[in-house]
Motif scaffolding. Structure first.
Motif, PDB file in Angstrom:
ATOM      1  N   VAL A 110       1.212  -1.307  -0.117  1.00 33.60           N
ATOM      2  CA  VAL A 110       0.026   0.052   0.568  1.00 33.60           C
ATOM      3  C   VAL A 110       0.946   1.413  -0.251  1.00 33.60           C
ATOM      4  N   GLU A 111       0.165   2.060  -0.987  1.00 32.73           N
ATOM      5  CA  GLU A 111       1.884   3.059  -0.791  1.00 32.73           C
ATOM      6  C   GLU A 111       0.499   4.394  -0.913  1.00 32.73           C
ATOM      7  N   ILE A 112       0.876   5.508   0.413  1.00 28.96           N
ATOM      8  CA  ILE A 112      -0.284   6.287   1.367  1.00 28.96           C
ATOM      9  C   ILE A 112       1.062   7.502   0.615  1.00 28.96           C
ATOM     10  N   ILE A 113       0.802   8.871   0.305  1.00 33.10           N
ATOM     11  CA  ILE A 113       0.599   9.980   0.087  1.00 33.10           C
ATOM     12  C   ILE A 113       0.391  10.742   0.900  1.00 33.10           C
ATOM     13  N   ALA A 114       0.391  11.329   2.093  1.00 33.42           N
ATOM     14  CA  ALA A 114       0.489  11.900   3.446  1.00 33.42           C
ATOM     15  C   ALA A 114       1.484  13.277   3.796  1.00 33.42           C
ATOM     16  N   THR A 115       0.614  14.241   4.460  1.00 33.48           N
ATOM     17  CA  THR A 115       1.904  15.191   4.437  1.00 33.48           C
ATOM     18  C   THR A 115       2.256  14.592   6.022  1.00 33.48           C
ATOM     19  N   GLU A 116       2.970  14.794   7.319  1.00 32.87           N
ATOM     20  CA  GLU A 116       3.193  14.599   8.318  1.00 32.87           C
ATOM     21  C   GLU A 116       3.170  15.855   8.954  1.00 32.87           C
ATOM     22  N   ASN A 117       2.674  15.289   9.965  1.00 33.58           N
ATOM     23  CA  ASN A 117       2.302  16.356  11.205  1.00 33.58           C
ATOM     24  C   ASN A 117       3.807  17.435  11.669  1.00 33.58           C
ATOM     25  N   LYS A 118       3.836  18.453  11.986  1.00 28.83           N
ATOM     26  CA  LYS A 118       4.621  18.890  12.577  1.00 28.83           C
ATOM     27  C   LYS A 118       4.382  18.474  13.670  1.00 28.83           C
ATOM     28  N   PRO A 119       6.049  18.645  14.417  1.00 28.44           N
ATOM     29  CA  PRO A 119       6.026  17.756  15.745  1.00 28.44           C
ATOM     30  C   PRO A 119       5.212  19.212  17.082  1.00 28.44           C
ATOM     31  N   TYR A 120       4.787  18.409  17.318  1.00 25.85           N
ATOM     32  CA  TYR A 120       4.232  18.838  19.183  1.00 25.85           C
ATOM     33  C   TYR A 120       5.121  19.708  19.735  1.00 25.85           C
ATOM     34  N   VAL A 121       5.843  20.384  20.301  1.00 27.51           N
ATOM     35  CA  VAL A 121       5.999  21.303  21.675  1.00 27.51           C
ATOM     36  C   VAL A 121       5.420  21.539  21.879  1.00 27.51           C
ATOM     37  N   SER A 122       5.963  21.390  23.193  1.00 27.37           N
ATOM     38  CA  SER A 122       5.646  21.913  24.670  1.00 27.37           C
ATOM     39  C   SER A 122       6.021  22.388  25.614  1.00 27.37           C
ATOM     40  N   LEU A 123       7.024  23.421  26.471  1.00 27.24           N
ATOM     41  CA  LEU A 123       7.253  23.167  27.892  1.00 27.24           C
ATOM     42  C   LEU A 123       6.845  23.779  28.635  1.00 27.24           C
ATOM     43  N   GLU A 124       6.904  23.867  29.368  1.00 24.45           N
ATOM     44  CA  GLU A 124       5.860  23.952  30.877  1.00 24.45           C
ATOM     45  C   GLU A 124       6.808  23.698  31.925  1.00 24.45           C
ATOM     46  N   TYR A 125       6.385  24.982  33.311  1.00 21.49           N
ATOM     47  CA  TYR A 125       6.926  25.662  33.972  1.00 21.49           C
ATOM     48  C   TYR A 125       6.000  25.833  34.988  1.00 21.49           C
ATOM     49  N   GLY A 126       6.966  25.552  36.362  1.00 23.75           N
ATOM     50  CA  GLY A 126       5.886  26.375  37.274  1.00 23.75           C
ATOM     51  C   GLY A 126       7.078  26.303  38.742  1.00 23.75           C
ATOM     52  N   VAL A 127       6.287  26.514  39.708  1.00 18.71           N
ATOM     53  CA  VAL A 127       6.454  26.578  41.381  1.00 18.71           C
ATOM     54  C   VAL A 127       5.240  26.527  41.982  1.00 18.71           C
ATOM     55  N   THR A 128       5.198  25.651  42.862  1.00 16.26           N
ATOM     56  CA  THR A 128       4.409  24.849  43.664  1.00 16.26           C
ATOM     57  C   THR A 128       4.915  24.517  45.202  1.00 16.26           C
ATOM     58  N   LYS A 129       3.991  24.635  46.556  1.00 15.32           N
ATOM     59  CA  LYS A 129       4.602  24.168  47.373  1.00 15.32           C
ATOM     60  C   LYS A 129       4.074  22.967  47.521  1.00 15.32           C
ATOM     61  N   SER A 130       4.842  22.145  48.215  1.00 14.20           N
ATOM     62  CA  SER A 130       4.601  19.993  48.192  1.00 14.20           C
ATOM     63  C   SER A 130       3.350  21.119  49.046  1.00 14.20           C
ATOM     64  N   LEU A 131       2.055  19.678  48.477  1.00 11.30           N
ATOM     65  CA  LEU A 131       1.468  19.302  50.143  1.00 11.30           C
ATOM     66  C   LEU A 131       1.923  18.558  51.305  1.00 11.30           C
ATOM     67  N   TYR A 132       2.866  17.482  50.768  1.00 11.42           N
ATOM     68  CA  TYR A 132       3.405  16.130  51.364  1.00 11.42           C
ATOM     69  C   TYR A 132       4.702  16.630  51.911  1.00 11.42           C
ATOM     70  N   SER A 133       5.402  18.060  51.965  1.00  5.82           N
ATOM     71  CA  SER A 133       6.761  18.012  52.344  1.00  5.82           C
ATOM     72  C   SER A 133       6.960  19.280  52.869  1.00  5.82           C
ATOM     73  N   ASP A 134       5.453  20.026  52.686  1.00  2.00           N
ATOM     74  CA  ASP A 134       5.335  21.755  53.129  1.00  2.00           C
ATOM     75  C   ASP A 134       6.619  22.463  53.142  1.00  2.00           C
ATOM     76  N   GLN A 135       7.187  22.321  51.399  1.00  2.00           N
ATOM     77  CA  GLN A 135       8.261  23.231  51.099  1.00  2.00           C
ATOM     78  C   GLN A 135       8.286  23.383  49.713  1.00  2.00           C
ATOM     79  N   TRP A 136       8.361  24.637  49.110  1.00  2.86           N
ATOM     80  CA  TRP A 136       8.175  25.024  47.629  1.00  2.86           C
ATOM     81  C   TRP A 136       9.568  23.991  47.096  1.00  2.86           C
ATOM     82  N   GLU A 137       8.810  23.712  46.033  1.00  2.00           N
ATOM     83  CA  GLU A 137       9.164  23.466  45.023  1.00  2.00           C
ATOM     84  C   GLU A 137       9.273  23.691  43.610  1.00  2.00           C
ATOM     85  N   GLY A 138      10.247  24.057  42.815  1.00  4.11           N
ATOM     86  CA  GLY A 138      10.626  24.244  41.303  1.00  4.11           C
ATOM     87  C   GLY A 138       9.831  23.141  40.338  1.00  4.11           C
TER      88      GLY A 138
END
Length: 139
Positions: free
Chosen positions: A23-51
């Motif tokens: 089977v021959e398929i002629i198609a356009t490939e998706n552009k790669p999806y890239v995400s970068l997420e970051y944040g700061v939170t306070k841990s419920l377990y240790s009650d300390q700040w985490e990045g």
């Protein structure tokens, strides 16, 4: 499909083998999806700040694979020693000395098949427990 954004043509190509077809398929490939997420939170377990930093790349190797890296850095719990004092220098020292947790994963669902594919995950994780000696223990 998660791999192709547009399928232009699909056609069978006869082969010399009996009862087989390519089977021959002629198609356009998706552009790669890239995400970068970051944040700061306070841990419920240790009650300390985490990045946290989270990087995700879909279609990492051109076959629909998803690669992800997650890194978390926590502040070391101080032992309550009053001789250490307070201030930016000591806070910075407690952050750079805290635990570094990371997780890397690669997964592929083989074109959406629910019973096929793979998921590989490598990680390092700490659970801090204050002991009588003031050391972190790894679980």
């Amino acid at each position: 499909s998660a791999i192709f954004s547009t399928i232009h043509a699909v056609r069978p190509i006869p082969t010399s083998q009996e009862d087989t077809v390519e089977v021959e398929i002629i198609a356009t490939e998706n552009k790669p999806y890239v995400s970068l997420e970051y944040g700061v939170t306070k841990s419920l377990y240790s009650d300390q700040w985490e990045g946290e930093l989270d990087l995700k790349h879909a279609n990492a190797f051109g076959g629909g694979e998803v690669a992800a890296v997650n890194v978390r850095k926590g502040k070391r719990r101080s032992g309550g020693n009053k001789e250490e004092g307070s201030g930016l220098k000591n806070w910075n020292k407690s952050v750079t000395g805290g635990p570094l947790n990371w997780r890397m994963s690669i997964k592929d669902d083989c074109l959406g098949g629910s019973d096929a594919g793979y998921d590989l995950e490598v990680f390092r994780d700490h659970v801090g427990v204050s002991g009588s000696r003031g050391r972190d223990q790894t679980v």
